[in-house]
Design a protein around this motif. Structure first.
Motif, PDB file in Angstrom:
ATOM      1  N   VAL A   1      -6.177   6.076  15.830  1.00 49.22           N
ATOM      2  CA  VAL A   1      -6.005   6.891  17.030  1.00 49.22           C
ATOM      3  C   VAL A   1      -4.979   7.986  16.747  1.00 49.22           C
ATOM      4  O   VAL A   1      -3.940   7.728  16.140  1.00 49.22           O
ATOM      5  N   GLN A   2      -5.283   9.185  17.190  1.00 48.78           N
ATOM      6  CA  GLN A   2      -4.345  10.308  17.075  1.00 48.78           C
ATOM      7  C   GLN A   2      -3.812  10.660  18.463  1.00 48.78           C
ATOM      8  O   GLN A   2      -4.568  10.696  19.428  1.00 48.78           O
ATOM      9  N   GLN A   3      -2.514  10.876  18.535  1.00 47.79           N
ATOM     10  CA  GLN A   3      -1.889  11.293  19.791  1.00 47.79           C
ATOM     11  C   GLN A   3      -1.358  12.716  19.644  1.00 47.79           C
ATOM     12  O   GLN A   3      -0.915  13.102  18.562  1.00 47.79           O
ATOM     13  N   ASP A   4      -1.394  13.477  20.728  1.00 47.72           N
ATOM     14  CA  ASP A   4      -0.888  14.847  20.685  1.00 47.72           C
ATOM     15  C   ASP A   4       0.631  14.880  20.549  1.00 47.72           C
ATOM     16  O   ASP A   4       1.184  15.821  19.980  1.00 47.72           O
ATOM     17  N   ASP A   5       1.307  13.881  21.099  1.00 44.87           N
ATOM     18  CA  ASP A   5       2.772  13.872  21.064  1.00 44.87           C
ATOM     19  C   ASP A   5       3.255  12.458  20.767  1.00 44.87           C
ATOM     20  O   ASP A   5       3.245  11.581  21.633  1.00 44.87           O
ATOM     21  N   TRP A   6       3.674  12.240  19.519  1.00 44.18           N
ATOM     22  CA  TRP A   6       4.176  10.926  19.117  1.00 44.18           C
ATOM     23  C   TRP A   6       5.627  10.714  19.544  1.00 44.18           C
ATOM     24  O   TRP A   6       6.092   9.578  19.614  1.00 44.18           O
ATOM     25  N   MET A   7       6.355  11.792  19.798  1.00 44.12           N
ATOM     26  CA  MET A   7       7.789  11.692  20.047  1.00 44.12           C
ATOM     27  C   MET A   7       8.140  11.515  21.526  1.00 44.12           C
ATOM     28  O   MET A   7       9.108  10.847  21.854  1.00 44.12           O
ATOM     29  N   GLN A   8       7.379  12.157  22.402  1.00 45.23           N
ATOM     30  CA  GLN A   8       7.626  12.049  23.840  1.00 45.23           C
ATOM     31  C   GLN A   8       6.357  11.530  24.506  1.00 45.23           C
ATOM     32  O   GLN A   8       5.613  12.286  25.139  1.00 45.23           O
ATOM     33  N   PRO A   9       6.093  10.230  24.367  1.00 42.81           N
ATOM     34  CA  PRO A   9       4.818   9.677  24.823  1.00 42.81           C
ATOM     35  C   PRO A   9       4.698   9.603  26.338  1.00 42.81           C
ATOM     36  O   PRO A   9       5.676   9.309  27.038  1.00 42.81           O
ATOM     37  N   THR A  10       3.504   9.886  26.835  1.00 40.64           N
ATOM     38  CA  THR A  10       3.196   9.677  28.240  1.00 40.64           C
ATOM     39  C   THR A  10       2.008   8.728  28.321  1.00 40.64           C
ATOM     40  O   THR A  10       1.084   8.793  27.502  1.00 40.64           O
ATOM     41  N   ARG A  11       2.064   7.855  29.283  1.00 43.63           N
ATOM     42  CA  ARG A  11       1.031   6.821  29.389  1.00 43.63           C
ATOM     43  C   ARG A  11      -0.362   7.418  29.567  1.00 43.63           C
ATOM     44  O   ARG A  11      -1.313   6.990  28.913  1.00 43.63           O
ATOM     45  N   SER A  12      -0.502   8.387  30.450  1.00 39.88           N
ATOM     46  CA  SER A  12      -1.836   8.936  30.722  1.00 39.88           C
ATOM     47  C   SER A  12      -2.457   9.539  29.467  1.00 39.88           C
ATOM     48  O   SER A  12      -3.631   9.295  29.164  1.00 39.88           O
TER      49      SER A  12
END
Length: 198
Positions: free
Chosen positions: A35-46
């Motif tokens: 899985v890739q996330q747009d922001d690994w440093m400031q995560p948001t649940r949604s």
């Protein structure tokens, strides 16, 4: 002929870097995607849940989720239309978002049974989540609970490379031998183990 489920690697806060067992498994196991996330440093649940859901729903068949740290908590927030595609989940060193300000958007943690088989692995001295909290997660989620002694956050800093025990637990969820991309890409010692679970 039944096909193997897709293995979906779900890293936690700040991602899993080179040498982390999640990275080694993503590279070394056939049918594994990350899985890739747009922001690994400031995560948001949604955003995190949306990325995981998109990855699950993009697969043609069932999936087995492999979460670490905050990735475990994000997995428990998945909606029913996504969890219906999940065959099982290996949840390793879950985070405690209620005790760490950068992760607070993932609180409250759901305390209800997961609708698939799960194995939760926790360490007696994890600095990010007490073993008591991890045990409470396991009881509420209906997870098999494997407690490791003095294993830290079960990551590179704790001395974990390709982690044969984790591979054996993953294989138990998949229900068939794990296929490797290349010989030696991850530990070949994936055999049934006699594990003490509580």
């Amino acid at each position: 002929m039944s096909s193997s489920p897709t293995l979906i690697i779900v890293p936690g806060w700040r991602d899993s870097g080179p040498g982390h067992w999640q990275s080694l498994w993503a590279d070394g196991l056939t049918h594994a995607i990350r899985v890739q996330q747009d922001d690994w440093m400031q995560p948001t649940r949604s955003a995190w849940v949306r990325s995981i859901a998109h990855t699950v729903l993009a697969q043609a068949g069932p999936v087995v989720l492999v979460g670490h740290s905050l990735g475990c908590i994000a997995i428990t927030h998945l909606p029913p239309e996504v969890t219906s595609r999940v065959q099982g989940a290996l949840l390793v060193a879950p985070a405690d978002p209620e005790r760490r300000a950068p992760l607070v958007d993932f609180a409250p943690v759901p305390y209800q049974p997961l609708p698939y088989r799960s194995v939760l692995v926790a360490s007696s001295n994890d600095p990010y989540c007490s073993v008591r909290t991890a045990g409470a997660y396991a009881r509420s989620w209906g997870s098999e609970f494997v407690r490791l002694q003095n294993a830290g956050h079960i990551n590179v800093e704790s001395g974990f490379g390709d982690w044969p025990l984790g591979l054996a637990l993953l294989q138990s969820l998949v229900g068939k031998p794990l296929a490797l991309n290349a010989p030696g890409s991850v530990s070949a010692s994936v055999s049934p183990l006699h594990l003490q679970t509580v």
